[in-house]
Design an enzyme around this catalytic site. Structure first.
Site, PDB file in Angstrom:
ATOM      1  CD  GLU A   1       2.907   3.149   7.689  1.00  0.00           C
ATOM      2  OE1 GLU A   1       3.397   2.566   6.717  1.00  0.00           O
ATOM      3  OE2 GLU A   1       2.544   2.550   8.721  1.00  0.00           O
TER       4      GLU A   1
ATOM      5  CG  LEU B   1      18.215  -4.639   3.203  1.00  0.00           C
ATOM      6  CD1 LEU B   1      17.759  -3.230   2.855  1.00  0.00           C
ATOM      7  CD2 LEU B   1      18.332  -5.495   1.954  1.00  0.00           C
TER       8      LEU B   1
ATOM      9  CG  HIS C   1       9.648   1.756  11.803  1.00  0.00           C
ATOM     10  ND1 HIS C   1       9.866   0.396  11.673  1.00  0.00           N
ATOM     11  CD2 HIS C   1       9.352   1.983  13.104  1.00  0.00           C
ATOM     12  CE1 HIS C   1       9.722  -0.172  12.869  1.00  0.00           C
ATOM     13  NE2 HIS C   1       9.413   0.766  13.750  1.00  0.00           N
TER      14      HIS C   1
ATOM     15  CG  ASN D   1      12.201   1.395   6.298  1.00  0.00           C
ATOM     16  OD1 ASN D   1      11.428   0.798   5.556  1.00  0.00           O
ATOM     17  ND2 ASN D   1      12.273   1.164   7.600  1.00  0.00           N
TER      18      ASN D   1
ATOM     19  CB  SER E   1      -0.979   0.008   1.179  1.00  0.00           C
ATOM     20  OG  SER E   1      -0.299   0.191   2.397  1.00  0.00           O
TER      21      SER E   1
END
Ligand code: GRF
Length: 212
Positions: free
Chosen positions: A170, A89, A105, A103, A13
């Site tokens: 987000e 990673l 979060h 990123n 999403s």
């Protein structure tokens, strides 16, 4: 030609919010670590190029990361955005993309790094929760912060309701952070981020409110 690579593993999403915004980006490629990721179907609907680097086909993290880095490099992206990418990673990978790897979060970092953020937020009884877009560094969920959004935790919240409201935020902040980066408005000075030409909200969020 400005290009973006988005890494996903599942629903996608946040990837979709980036595909919808798309500002200042000429070419977007989606790479999934999971061939069954729902997000791959969505990416195809948006007509973007997709690749699968299935982590199960690699003997260890290092060989997976090497294959992933090679695939990303072949697209010469200005920015790599992790969007629900569920692999840890290696330091070498992170260092290779340092300063152009971001990123999202689902917590107000540095609180609640790792998984299960909403359940942990409820358990701790915090009153304000949220989400963070940050640069990725070798330390998990700890890199320089670009933008955060905060929401109140309501007495009737469950893990699901909290996750839904955080996810809405987000989808607001990730496309903005990516656009700022593509517009060269993000300056990384040591461990701090400066966003050029940004505005600041001076309202305080109280939770519970002060009206009673
Ligand atoms: C989001 O909550 C994101 O913050 C976290 O993983 C979840 C991915 O959701 N890193 P989606 O795949 O973007 O829908």
């Amino acid at each position: 030609m400005e290009s973006l690579v988005i890494l996903i593993s599942g629903r996608g999403s946040n990837m979709q919010s980036l595909l919808e915004a798309r500002a200042q980006i000429d070419r977007i490629t989606v790479i999934s670590s999971n061939p069954d990721a729902l997000g791959l179907e969505t990416a195809k609907k948006y007509g973007v190029n997709t690749n699968v680097i299935d982590h199960r086909s690699y003997a260890d993290r290092q060989t997976f990361d090497t294959a992933l880095a090679k695939c990303i490099d072949s697209h010469q992206p200005k920015l790599v955005a992790l969007a629900g990418f569920m692999r840890i990673l290696s330091d070498r990978f992170v260092q290779h993309f340092q300063g152009r790897l971001v990123n999202i979060h689902p917590s107000l970092l540095p609180a609640f790094p790792g998984l299960g953020t909403h359940a942990r937020a409820l358990q701790e009884g915090i009153r304000i929760h949220g989400c963070t877009v940050h640069f990725v560094t070798p330390q998990l969920d700890h890199g320089p912060i670009i933008i955060q959004a905060a929401i109140p935790v309501l007495p009737w919240d469950t893990e699901e309701t909290l996750a839904t409201r955080v996810l809405q935020q987000e989808h607001h902040i990730y496309p903005r952070a990516v656009r700022w980066f593509m517009e060269d408005r993000i300056k990384l000075i040591e461990n701090h981020v400066e966003v050029l030409d940004s505005s600041f909200c001076e309202i305080t969020l109280y939770s519970p409110g002060l009206s009673e």
